[in-house]
Design a protein around this motif. Structure first.
Motif, PDB file in Angstrom:
ATOM      1  N   GLY A 151      30.133  -2.964  36.136  1.00 32.71           N
ATOM      2  CA  GLY A 151      29.013  -3.722  36.668  1.00 32.71           C
ATOM      3  C   GLY A 151      29.459  -4.797  37.649  1.00 32.71           C
ATOM      4  N   LYS A 152      28.621  -5.092  38.622  1.00 34.75           N
ATOM      5  CA  LYS A 152      28.930  -6.170  39.571  1.00 34.75           C
ATOM      6  C   LYS A 152      28.484  -7.502  38.983  1.00 34.75           C
ATOM      7  CE  LYS A 152      24.587  -5.556  42.075  1.00 34.75           C
ATOM      8  NZ  LYS A 152      23.964  -5.205  43.364  1.00 34.75           N
ATOM      9  N   GLY A 153      29.105  -8.562  39.420  1.00 39.47           N
ATOM     10  CA  GLY A 153      28.736  -9.885  38.935  1.00 39.47           C
ATOM     11  C   GLY A 153      27.426 -10.371  39.548  1.00 39.47           C
ATOM     12  N   GLY A 154      26.680 -11.132  38.781  1.00 38.73           N
ATOM     13  CA  GLY A 154      25.427 -11.677  39.289  1.00 38.73           C
ATOM     14  C   GLY A 154      25.649 -12.802  40.296  1.00 38.73           C
ATOM     15  N   LYS A 155      24.658 -13.025  41.121  1.00 36.25           N
ATOM     16  CA  LYS A 155      24.761 -14.077  42.139  1.00 36.25           C
ATOM     17  C   LYS A 155      24.519 -15.452  41.510  1.00 36.25           C
ATOM     18  CE  LYS A 155      22.983 -11.129  45.847  1.00 36.25           C
ATOM     19  NZ  LYS A 155      21.899 -10.965  46.861  1.00 36.25           N
ATOM     20  N   GLY A 156      25.235 -16.430  42.022  1.00 38.38           N
ATOM     21  CA  GLY A 156      24.953 -17.797  41.634  1.00 38.38           C
ATOM     22  C   GLY A 156      23.674 -18.287  42.297  1.00 38.38           C
ATOM     23  N   SER A 157      23.000 -19.223  41.666  1.00 35.35           N
ATOM     24  CA  SER A 157      21.725 -19.709  42.197  1.00 35.35           C
ATOM     25  C   SER A 157      21.924 -20.962  43.054  1.00 35.35           C
ATOM     26  CB  SER A 157      20.772 -20.023  41.040  1.00 35.35           C
ATOM     27  OG  SER A 157      19.595 -20.665  41.501  1.00 35.35           O
ATOM     28  N   MET A 158      21.194 -20.994  44.173  1.00 35.28           N
ATOM     29  CA  MET A 158      21.160 -22.204  45.002  1.00 35.28           C
ATOM     30  C   MET A 158      19.769 -22.820  44.808  1.00 35.28           C
ATOM     31  SD  MET A 158      20.687 -24.414  47.420  1.00 35.28           S
ATOM     32  CE  MET A 158      19.287 -23.649  48.236  1.00 35.28           C
ATOM     33  N   HIS A 159      19.725 -23.882  44.012  1.00 34.38           N
ATOM     34  CA  HIS A 159      18.418 -24.476  43.729  1.00 34.38           C
ATOM     35  C   HIS A 159      18.555 -25.985  43.651  1.00 34.38           C
ATOM     36  CE1 HIS A 159      14.856 -25.639  41.288  1.00 34.38           C
ATOM     37  NE2 HIS A 159      14.288 -24.667  41.988  1.00 34.38           N
ATOM     38  N   LEU A 160      17.579 -26.676  44.228  1.00 35.22           N
ATOM     39  CA  LEU A 160      17.539 -28.136  44.181  1.00 35.22           C
ATOM     40  C   LEU A 160      16.356 -28.559  43.315  1.00 35.22           C
ATOM     41  CD1 LEU A 160      18.249 -28.962  47.942  1.00 35.22           C
ATOM     42  CD2 LEU A 160      19.860 -28.981  46.026  1.00 35.22           C
ATOM     43  N   ARG A 161      16.636 -29.337  42.318  1.00 35.12           N
ATOM     44  CA  ARG A 161      15.591 -29.765  41.391  1.00 35.12           C
ATOM     45  C   ARG A 161      14.677 -30.799  42.077  1.00 35.12           C
ATOM     46  NH1 ARG A 161      14.637 -29.575  36.010  1.00 35.12           N
ATOM     47  NH2 ARG A 161      13.685 -31.382  34.978  1.00 35.12           N
ATOM     48  N   HIS A 162      13.375 -30.526  42.037  1.00 37.02           N
ATOM     49  CA  HIS A 162      12.426 -31.425  42.667  1.00 37.02           C
ATOM     50  C   HIS A 162      11.127 -31.397  41.867  1.00 37.02           C
ATOM     51  CE1 HIS A 162      10.718 -33.735  46.004  1.00 37.02           C
ATOM     52  NE2 HIS A 162       9.611 -32.995  45.860  1.00 37.02           N
ATOM     53  N   VAL A 163      10.964 -32.361  40.983  1.00 36.13           N
ATOM     54  CA  VAL A 163       9.757 -32.483  40.162  1.00 36.13           C
ATOM     55  C   VAL A 163       9.206 -33.879  40.347  1.00 36.13           C
ATOM     56  CG1 VAL A 163      10.465 -30.772  38.440  1.00 36.13           C
ATOM     57  CG2 VAL A 163      11.170 -33.151  38.173  1.00 36.13           C
ATOM     58  N   LYS A 164       7.934 -34.096  39.955  1.00 32.34           N
ATOM     59  CA  LYS A 164       7.268 -35.355  40.251  1.00 32.34           C
ATOM     60  C   LYS A 164       7.913 -36.557  39.572  1.00 32.34           C
ATOM     61  CE  LYS A 164       3.706 -34.706  36.688  1.00 32.34           C
ATOM     62  NZ  LYS A 164       2.252 -34.633  36.433  1.00 32.34           N
ATOM     63  N   TYR A 165       8.493 -36.293  38.394  1.00 30.77           N
ATOM     64  CA  TYR A 165       9.129 -37.420  37.707  1.00 30.77           C
ATOM     65  C   TYR A 165      10.596 -37.573  38.087  1.00 30.77           C
ATOM     66  CZ  TYR A 165      10.495 -33.556  34.620  1.00 30.77           C
ATOM     67  OH  TYR A 165      10.965 -32.371  34.117  1.00 30.77           O
ATOM     68  N   ASN A 166      11.093 -36.672  38.908  1.00 31.75           N
ATOM     69  CA  ASN A 166      12.483 -36.756  39.371  1.00 31.75           C
ATOM     70  C   ASN A 166      12.583 -36.070  40.724  1.00 31.75           C
ATOM     71  OD1 ASN A 166      15.214 -37.141  39.624  1.00 31.75           O
ATOM     72  ND2 ASN A 166      15.801 -35.772  37.941  1.00 31.75           N
ATOM     73  N   PRO A 167      12.063 -36.682  41.769  1.00 32.40           N
ATOM     74  CA  PRO A 167      12.004 -36.017  43.082  1.00 32.40           C
ATOM     75  C   PRO A 167      13.374 -35.773  43.705  1.00 32.40           C
ATOM     76  CG  PRO A 167      11.350 -38.325  43.266  1.00 32.40           C
ATOM     77  CD  PRO A 167      11.476 -38.045  41.806  1.00 32.40           C
ATOM     78  N   ASN A 168      14.408 -36.473  43.268  1.00 36.43           N
ATOM     79  CA  ASN A 168      15.754 -36.286  43.811  1.00 36.43           C
ATOM     80  C   ASN A 168      16.699 -35.810  42.697  1.00 36.43           C
ATOM     81  OD1 ASN A 168      15.046 -37.201  46.458  1.00 36.43           O
ATOM     82  ND2 ASN A 168      15.045 -39.298  45.640  1.00 36.43           N
TER      83      ASN A 168
END
Length: 385
Positions: A16-33
């Motif tokens: 099996g091939k390895g899964g891709k890593g995720s590129m995600h930036l957390r942005h929620v109303k109680y923690n916009p940064n």
């Protein structure tokens, strides 16, 4: 009717091939940064070979054209790790040899119960952007792709593991001897090549001891060149600790028949001549004592000779004593099954043997299944979600 004894299969294996890593930036109303929180990809499944003494042929793999392991899952947000692909274990009988079908090169041996050998390694999962955060790069916008899968078409070839291997022309009495000494029930009839597939029998000895005897289909002159049943069963002799040559007592020239058999083994693999050998003159219920004494003078003097009759039981106890003594002789200790010389011999004969299997219709072309292209990890790739 298809034989239940299968000692050669060809399979396309893919990890099996390895899964891709995720590129995600957390942005929620109680923690916009919130910053990067992309998770790592999962590891792709690997493929292992595993020795299993409950199997004695490769029949269960006869129609397994493709064996593919699971791919690793992609990473997710909130540092979620991708699922790991499930590993696959291919159970094979002890004594299975593995070759690369494309190059014919030896890969590995499976020699004992429970042995596990990594055949193809699954790809590692890529790292998510959470792993690349630093004081100077607090919001990396890239992630790592998973490692690619590995793929190989393999040939699995079974070589029976036995203490004593029977070597002789058709109708030499090999099957009769196995049935007389063990509980094995090989087919017995008065015509050449009655035995079309090898069979194993456990021979009881004194004080609860026992040893394994292999009945190999008959050899004819020119077998090493493909005559008769050809190379297909000669290779089963390679794994035997001791070779028992069997020549009928009513043969015109016993010594000559023994030398023909010896020459066929020499042509197939010269290493076979290093094994201890015993000569059994069979069907001695047709001979009287005076004739047997006369025959002893004409037989080879470089190996033990025993006169036997599997039908009447004459000489069978003496034969077991001789076989046990030769098997346990200090000079007959088994060397490592895999040596540089044996690997060279296997590589040399693999092409010829594969051609013979193809002629018999047992090596059909494998249809390759296309998969999506996998990007090489040599270059670090940046990816946005």
């Amino acid at each position: 009717m298809e034989s239940n004894f299968v000692d050669y299969v060809k399979i396309l294996c893919r990890s099996g091939k390895g899964g891709k890593g995720s590129m995600h930036l957390r942005h929620v109303k109680y923690n916009p940064n919130g910053g990067p929180d992309g998770g790592d990809g999962g590891k792709g499944g690997s493929i292992y070979l595993r020795g299993n003494h409950n199997y004695w042929t490769l029949l269960h793999l006869r129609y397994e054209r493709h064996i593919f392991a699971e791919h690793g899952g992609n990473g997710g947000r909130d540092k979620c790790h991708g699922t790991d692909g499930k590993d696959i274990y291919i159970d094979v009988p002890c004594g299975t040899v593995v070759y690369n079908a494309e190059t014919g090169k030896y890969v590995c041996d499976v020699t004992y119960d429970g042995q596990e050998i990594l055949l193809l390694k699954g790809g590692r999962g890529g790292l998510g952007n959470f792993q690349f955060r630093t004081a100077t790069n607090q919001a990396p916008r890239y992630a790592q792709p998973g490692e690619p899968m590995q793929e190989m078409t393999v040939i699995l070839e079974l070589k029976l593991l036995a203490d004593v291997g029977l070597v002789g022309f058709p109708n030499a009495g090999k099957s009769t001897l196995v049935s007389a000494l063990s509980n094995a029930k090989p087919k017995i009839a008065n015509y050449p090549f009655t035995t079309m597939e090898p069979s194993l029998g456990i021979v009881g000895y004194r004080d609860g001891k026992s040893f394994v005897m292999a009945d190999i289909p008959g050899i004819i002159e020119g077998a090493s060149e493909g005559k008769g049943l050809g190379l297909r069963f000669l290779r089963h002799i390679e794994r035997n600790s001791l070779l028992l040559f069997m020549v009928p007592g009513d043969t015109d020239d016993i010594k000559r028949e023994y030398e023909i058999l010896l020459n066929e083994l020499r042509q197939f693999n010269p290493e076979l001549l290093d094994k201890h050998r015993v000569l059994a003159v069979t069907k001695c219920d047709l001979l009287d004592e005076e004739l047997m004494e006369m025959l002893k003078e004409t037989l080879p003097d470089d190996l033990p000779v025993v006169f036997i009759s599997a039908v009447s039981g004459f000489g069978l106890d003496e034969l077991k004593d001789v076989l046990w003594a030769e098997m346990n002789a200090e000079s007959n200790k088994l060397a490592a099954i895999t040596t540089t010389e044996s690997i060279a011999h296997r590589d040399k004969d693999m092409t010829r043997f594969a051609a013979e299997m193809a002629e018999q219709g047992e090596d059909d072309d494998i249809e390759f299944i296309d998969d999506e292209e996998i990007e090489d990890l040599d270059d670090f790739e940046y990816e946005d979600e």
